[in-house]
Enzyme design. Sequence first.
Site, PDB file in Angstrom:
ATOM      1  N   LYS A  88     -17.013  33.596   3.345  1.00 42.58           N
ATOM      2  CA  LYS A  88     -15.981  33.689   2.310  1.00 42.58           C
ATOM      3  C   LYS A  88     -16.527  33.354   0.907  1.00 42.58           C
ATOM      4  O   LYS A  88     -17.205  34.185   0.329  1.00 42.58           O
ATOM      5  CB  LYS A  88     -14.764  32.873   2.726  1.00 42.58           C
ATOM      6  CG  LYS A  88     -14.204  33.461   4.055  1.00 42.58           C
ATOM      7  CD  LYS A  88     -12.838  33.032   4.469  1.00 42.58           C
ATOM      8  CE  LYS A  88     -12.344  33.916   5.607  1.00 42.58           C
ATOM      9  NZ  LYS A  88     -12.197  33.294   6.900  1.00 42.58           N
ATOM     10  N   TYR A 126     -10.459  29.111  14.570  1.00 42.84           N
ATOM     11  CA  TYR A 126     -11.021  30.463  14.613  1.00 42.84           C
ATOM     12  C   TYR A 126     -12.456  30.425  14.128  1.00 42.84           C
ATOM     13  O   TYR A 126     -12.753  29.827  13.093  1.00 42.84           O
ATOM     14  CB  TYR A 126     -10.193  31.393  13.724  1.00 42.84           C
ATOM     15  CG  TYR A 126     -10.676  32.828  13.680  1.00 42.84           C
ATOM     16  CD1 TYR A 126     -10.652  33.630  14.822  1.00 42.84           C
ATOM     17  CD2 TYR A 126     -11.139  33.397  12.492  1.00 42.84           C
ATOM     18  CE1 TYR A 126     -11.081  34.951  14.781  1.00 42.84           C
ATOM     19  CE2 TYR A 126     -11.564  34.723  12.442  1.00 42.84           C
ATOM     20  CZ  TYR A 126     -11.536  35.498  13.582  1.00 42.84           C
ATOM     21  OH  TYR A 126     -11.953  36.806  13.541  1.00 42.84           O
ATOM     22  N   ASP A 138     -17.601  24.571  11.262  1.00 44.39           N
ATOM     23  CA  ASP A 138     -17.301  25.891  10.722  1.00 44.39           C
ATOM     24  C   ASP A 138     -16.594  25.695   9.383  1.00 44.39           C
ATOM     25  O   ASP A 138     -15.402  25.397   9.327  1.00 44.39           O
ATOM     26  CB  ASP A 138     -16.426  26.684  11.700  1.00 44.39           C
ATOM     27  CG  ASP A 138     -16.179  28.109  11.207  1.00 44.39           C
ATOM     28  OD1 ASP A 138     -16.400  28.365  10.007  1.00 44.39           O
ATOM     29  OD2 ASP A 138     -15.765  28.948  12.032  1.00 44.39           O
TER      30      ASP A 138
HETATM   31  C1  LIG Z   1     -12.785  33.867   8.281  1.00 44.24           C
HETATM   32  C2  LIG Z   1     -13.370  32.897   9.225  1.00 44.24           C
HETATM   33  C3  LIG Z   1     -14.411  33.244  10.106  1.00 44.24           C
HETATM   34  C4  LIG Z   1     -14.899  34.661  10.278  1.00 44.24           C
HETATM   35  O1  LIG Z   1     -15.485  35.181   9.127  1.00 44.24           O
HETATM   36  P1  LIG Z   1     -15.548  36.786   8.972  1.00 44.24           P
HETATM   37  O2  LIG Z   1     -16.358  36.978   7.738  1.00 44.24           O
HETATM   38  O3  LIG Z   1     -14.135  37.247   8.870  1.00 44.24           O
HETATM   39  O4  LIG Z   1     -16.215  37.332  10.189  1.00 44.24           O
HETATM   40  C5  LIG Z   1     -14.987  32.251  10.871  1.00 44.24           C
HETATM   41  N1  LIG Z   1     -14.560  30.982  10.787  1.00 44.24           N
HETATM   42  C6  LIG Z   1     -13.558  30.604   9.972  1.00 44.24           C
HETATM   43  C7  LIG Z   1     -13.143  29.179   9.916  1.00 44.24           C
HETATM   44  C8  LIG Z   1     -12.914  31.556   9.189  1.00 44.24           C
HETATM   45  O5  LIG Z   1     -11.891  31.190   8.426  1.00 44.24           O
END
Ligand SMILES: *Cc1c(COP(=O)(O)O)cnc(C)c1O
Length: 440
Positions: free
Chosen positions: A277, A154, A249
């Site tokens: 995060k 994601y 990511d």
């Molecule tokens: C949570 C998450 C996102 C998206 O971040 P948001 O602040 O919710 O838009 C993107 N990549 C990874 C791996 C994530 O866990």
Amino acid sequence: MPDHPPAATAARRRASHTAFARARGLIPGGVNSPARAFGGVGGEPIFFREAQGQWLTDIDGNRYLDYIGSWGPMILGHRHPRVVAAIEAALARGTSYGAPTEAESRLAELIIAAVPSIEKVRMTSSGTEAAMSAVRLARGVTGRDKIVKFAGNYHGHGDSLLVAAGSSAATLGVPDSPGVTAGTARDTLVLEYNDPQELEDCFGREGDEIAAVLLEPVVGNMGLVRPEPEFLAAARRLTRSHGALLVFDEVMSGFRLALGGAQEILGVVPDLTILGKIVGGGLPLAAYGGRADVMDHVLPAGKVFQAGTLAGNPLAVAAGTATLEELAERPPYGQLERHGAALEAGFRAAAAAAGLPVWVARVGSMLTMFFQPGPEPVPVRGWKTASRSDKARYAAFFWAMIDRGVYLPCSQYEALFLSAALTDADIAATITAAHESLAG
Ligand SMILES: *Cc1c(COP(=O)(O)O)cnc(C)c1O
């Protein structure tokens, strides 16, 4: 979904039930983000009124040990004194100026010092924005359109990334979203994680059209999946030899698996890194950064557009700075590893005692117990193996743990997160709860 939770224990959450009924009339599905909707475990979401340290308190007054930490950010626990003090000090000076501050450079210095591959960094308000911006930058720099991602990873909900996107999408049974155009989806190539041959074949076919390969270097969004060294090595080698960018990511793994994120422990150096995060310390802040020669293509240094009214917001920068300083000065990673290892062993033993085939995957403070169809557990290496999991079994486990005051992810396809606020006694109590929950 199975009929969970049992009516008797649902009675303990009357106020949440009422609050959810009200919210559903006002907010689509009653929630502002689908991961909170309990779609993967049946039943209704729990509404909270406060959090402190390792504890969450719901609006009925039930207390839970928190193994979500707001889906990752709260690695120090809730209301850590240093973070609270930093936010209060910033608040006293105003909440937003729409103009640069010295505090942003301080946070940038901390990020650059911590993350091996980052030479320059740009701040945004969400991980979604940071990921979208990194993709635009990769396309802008290479002059190519296609990107490669992996099923079950994601990267936020930007159109070109919302294809085979893991947890929320998988849980709700909508791997692709209406509203994402066929044209957009066509430029996103989706491959299986941990399959270096498939990646090699893909580059063999269309390597000169690929702008970037995006991946979670340790996956959290289909449950926890570890990368295999040959896979990461292939991603690094193929992107380099074909003139594409390798984008990690690390929105989940950054500052969590080590101060320098997954790339520190894996020893692979990406061209760009997406952060979120933890970097915002519980307030809305994310970032993307990497090689200076690539980042200098971002406006106004270069021509690739990206902006944000609240980007680098003073309160969020204060929370993020205090969090990163605390992590650098008093690293909790040894304790998190010890607690993670104890929980992993405890969950394994509880499942074995109950005769349930499970695959328990863990890296540091991120862990998933995959309930498997059996008879023998098989390694979970990517979406093909993760998606075989027994979601009904997971749902039963989830609700049994809720009844014992342990708040786990409301989906088989989300990793749990430990915080530094958890004590040895909390971990022991959680293992006891797991034994009871799986035996029952
Ligand atoms: C949570 C998450 C996102 C998206 O971040 P948001 O602040 O919710 O838009 C993107 N990549 C990874 C791996 C994530 O866990």
